[in-house]
Design an enzyme around this catalytic site. Structure first.
Site, PDB file in Angstrom:
ATOM      1  N   TYR A  82    -108.117 -73.620  -2.215  1.00 40.81           N
ATOM      2  CA  TYR A  82    -106.767 -73.745  -1.647  1.00 40.81           C
ATOM      3  C   TYR A  82    -105.704 -73.264  -2.638  1.00 40.81           C
ATOM      4  O   TYR A  82    -105.158 -72.176  -2.482  1.00 40.81           O
ATOM      5  CB  TYR A  82    -106.518 -75.194  -1.238  1.00 40.81           C
ATOM      6  CG  TYR A  82    -107.386 -75.663  -0.121  1.00 40.81           C
ATOM      7  CD1 TYR A  82    -106.944 -75.642   1.196  1.00 40.81           C
ATOM      8  CD2 TYR A  82    -108.656 -76.164  -0.360  1.00 40.81           C
ATOM      9  CE1 TYR A  82    -107.740 -76.081   2.236  1.00 40.81           C
ATOM     10  CE2 TYR A  82    -109.460 -76.607   0.677  1.00 40.81           C
ATOM     11  CZ  TYR A  82    -109.001 -76.563   1.979  1.00 40.81           C
ATOM     12  OH  TYR A  82    -109.784 -77.001   3.009  1.00 40.81           O
ATOM     13  N   GLU A  99    -102.360 -75.875   9.572  1.00 41.79           N
ATOM     14  CA  GLU A  99    -103.428 -75.750  10.574  1.00 41.79           C
ATOM     15  C   GLU A  99    -103.166 -74.593  11.524  1.00 41.79           C
ATOM     16  O   GLU A  99    -104.102 -73.920  11.965  1.00 41.79           O
ATOM     17  CB  GLU A  99    -103.587 -77.060  11.338  1.00 41.79           C
ATOM     18  CG  GLU A  99    -103.973 -78.242  10.474  1.00 41.79           C
ATOM     19  CD  GLU A  99    -105.247 -78.014   9.678  1.00 41.79           C
ATOM     20  OE1 GLU A  99    -106.054 -77.147  10.054  1.00 41.79           O
ATOM     21  OE2 GLU A  99    -105.426 -78.711   8.672  1.00 41.79           O
TER      22      GLU A  99
END
Length: 556
Positions: free
Chosen positions: A419, A345
């Site tokens: 991803y 993050e």
């Protein structure tokens, strides 16, 4: 946005049934084959949106935790990009518009799905600066399974005190506050004023300017965001928080670090966060360049959901465990050397928050590079072999179901493969460049060239190709726009190797390293036509491609 809008289906694990790297953006990553007018109203940059550029918001709301409601206003300050008398902003239809004010008078408007069309009494002239304010109220959507399903989160902590937040990537920031809900236009600066009960604390993006008592037993927290920010990053956290500070001596000087955990978790949180945050910042500043938001500082905030890349106020919910809730997503063991949520993050501060896409279809730019930030963190701390093993380990969860790039103008991303497949494409390009300093310069150059900007896939592709000096258009087409993995088909006859690419886009001619001699990899230059070269001491059982290239190999 770690896994779409990851933070977000952030995470990828076959055993976890689609809690995969695509998970971070799970709010976006839902199958959809047909699109409606509502999708176009949300996803398209129409003239009613492009006619104005957002300069400043002041979001001023009160959150009633008991009633699970929100009420207040948002002021829009904008520059006119063309002459207009009507514009579109966005607010979910389940929320009430109480009034829209412009220069002391109420404006007329109409609503269609989650779009609001405002008519001005005079024509707004190109180049002028103006403003209006939207007053609204209601019960926002409550997330059924945050952060993968977007909305408000109402929980309680271990002591039974309220713990409230929001995660809305994919769902949209207009699910809880009125704004121009399109990624192409980031507000230049913003004041977030959140009023909550006095016995709790509230954290938002940016820096705290003041806390003001309200006459009804509430306090108003005023946070100023001094950098451009995308709408889904704007957030709040309400709870019984402990707070401590630190500093990091970074490339641009002192970077303030602020940590907010629930009081009940503070003894656990401090040593856990201390273990990762500074070494994460050191690694990412080395690879990507200076942290992009020195003006607003870095905050890590315990959240009542798994995680989200909220700019300068990163949401953390990984239970103070290494890996992803104690699991290694790569299956190599290296994923347990760091806290996945802290690293992933925070990586989005560079890719996702500093560099933001204009259209959700290009979400791979956020997630592919941020996924690759994980092996780069490992490389900084444990060496290149660890990084290589980790990124290769992610391949087992690539589905190759639909292309990585999604559908434009309808707010639809591509495959969750953005991803691991995005990371492996970047890793493959790194091998083609063959110079780690040059590769690092490209990563840093991306963050400098597109600093605080919104971008398209084409801009990113063209920059990497130009700076590397490589012809990469077919590589990007292959990995981003098809579901096919290149297959190197070969045949060995004595000391002769015949080879060509199969399962590729027309004109695909990516070089690849293979074993032409025992114990070493050498570049060959396949195309879709058969070629030949000499080998020495290599048989079908010992011929292989360098595993750092995301390709498959088969004998004819």
């Amino acid at each position: 946005m770690i896994n779409q809008p990851l933070m977000k289906r952030i995470f990828y694990s076959i055993a976890l049934l689609c809690l995969t790297v695509c998970n971070a953006d799970a709010q976006l990553l839902k199958p959809k084959n047909t699109f409606s007018r509502a999708d176009s109203l949300r996803g398209m940059l129409t003239p009613l949106r492009s006619c104005y550029d957002i300069n400043y918001y002041h979001l001023d709301v009160k959150i009633d935790i008991d009633q699970q409601t929100i009420a207040g206003s948002n002021e829009f300050k904008f520059s006119a990009m063309s002459d207009f008398s009507m514009l579109q902003f966005d607010l979910f239809s389940n929320l009430n518009i109480d009034k829209i004010e412009y220069k002391g008078r109420e404006l007329s408007y109409k609503r269609e799905f989650n779009a609001v069309f405002v008519t001005f009494p005079v024509r707004i002239k190109k180049g002028s600066k103006d403003s209006f304010k939207v007053f609204y109220s209601g019960k926002p959507i409550i997330a059924a399974n945050p952060p993968w399903d977007g909305g408000f989160i109402f929980k309680t902590d271990k002591a039974g005190k309220p713990w409230v937040s929001v995660a809305c990537e994919g769902l949209g920031a207009s699910s809880w506050w009125p704004n121009k809900d399109h990624l192409s236009d980031e507000v230049d600066s913003m004041l977030v004023s959140i009023s909550i009960p006095k016995n709790l604390k509230e954290i938002s993006n940016g820096r705290l300017r003041s806390v003001k008592d309200q006459p009804d037993g509430y306090q108003q927290y005023n946070w100023f965001i001094g950098n451009p920010i995308n709408n889904y990053d704007v957030t709040f956290y309400i709870g019984d928080y402990a707070h401590w500070t630190d500093q990091y001596q970074g490339e641009k000087g002192d970077l303030s670090l602020n940590f907010w955990s629930l009081k009940a978790d503070s003894l656990l949180a401090k040593p856990h966060w201390d273990a990762d945050v500074k070494r994460m910042l050191k690694s990412f500043e080395y690879w990507f360049g200076p942290y992009p938001f020195y003006k607003d500082g870095y905050k890590l905030v315990e959240a009542p959901h798994l995680g989200m890349e909220h700019q300068s106020a990163v949401a953390y919910g990984n239970e103070f465990k290494m890996g992803y809730k104690g699991r290694d997503l790569s299956g190599t063991g290296w994923g347990l050397k760091f806290d996945f949520i802290t690293v992933h993050e925070s990586g989005h501060e560079w890719f996702g928050n500093n560099i933001t896409i204009k259209d959700v279809a290009d979400m791979w730019v956020h997630e592919g590079f941020t996924n690759y930030s994980e092996p780069l963190f490992l490389e900084s701390n444990y060496g290149k072999d660890a990084a290589n093993a980790y990124v290769q380990g992610l391949r087992k969860i690539i589905k190759n179901d639909i292309p990585v790039i999604g559908v434009y103008n309808v707010n639809k991303e591509g495959s969750g493969d953005m991803y691991p497949k995005g990371a492996n494409m970047i890793h493959t390009i790194r091998q083609l460049i063959g110079n780690d300093e040059k590769f690092r310069a490209i990563l840093r150059g991306l963050n400098q060239t597109f600093y605080h900007q919104t971008v398209t896939t084409a801009q990113i592709e063209n920059y990497i190709a130009a700076q590397s000096g490589l012809k990469l258009s077919k590589v990007f087409d292959q990995y981003l726009r098809t579901t096919k993995i290149p297959v190197l088909s070969y045949q060995i006859s004595g000391n002769n190797l015949s080879y060509h690419w199969e399962n590729v886009v027309p004109g695909f001619d990516m070089p690849v390293k293979v074993t032409l001699k025992p114990g070493m990899y050498t570049f060959i230059y396949p195309s879709d036509k058969w070629k030949e070269t000499v080998i020495s001491g290599i048989t079908d059982s010992t011929f292989k491609a360098d595993p750092n290239f995301y390709v498959q190999v088969k004998t004819k």
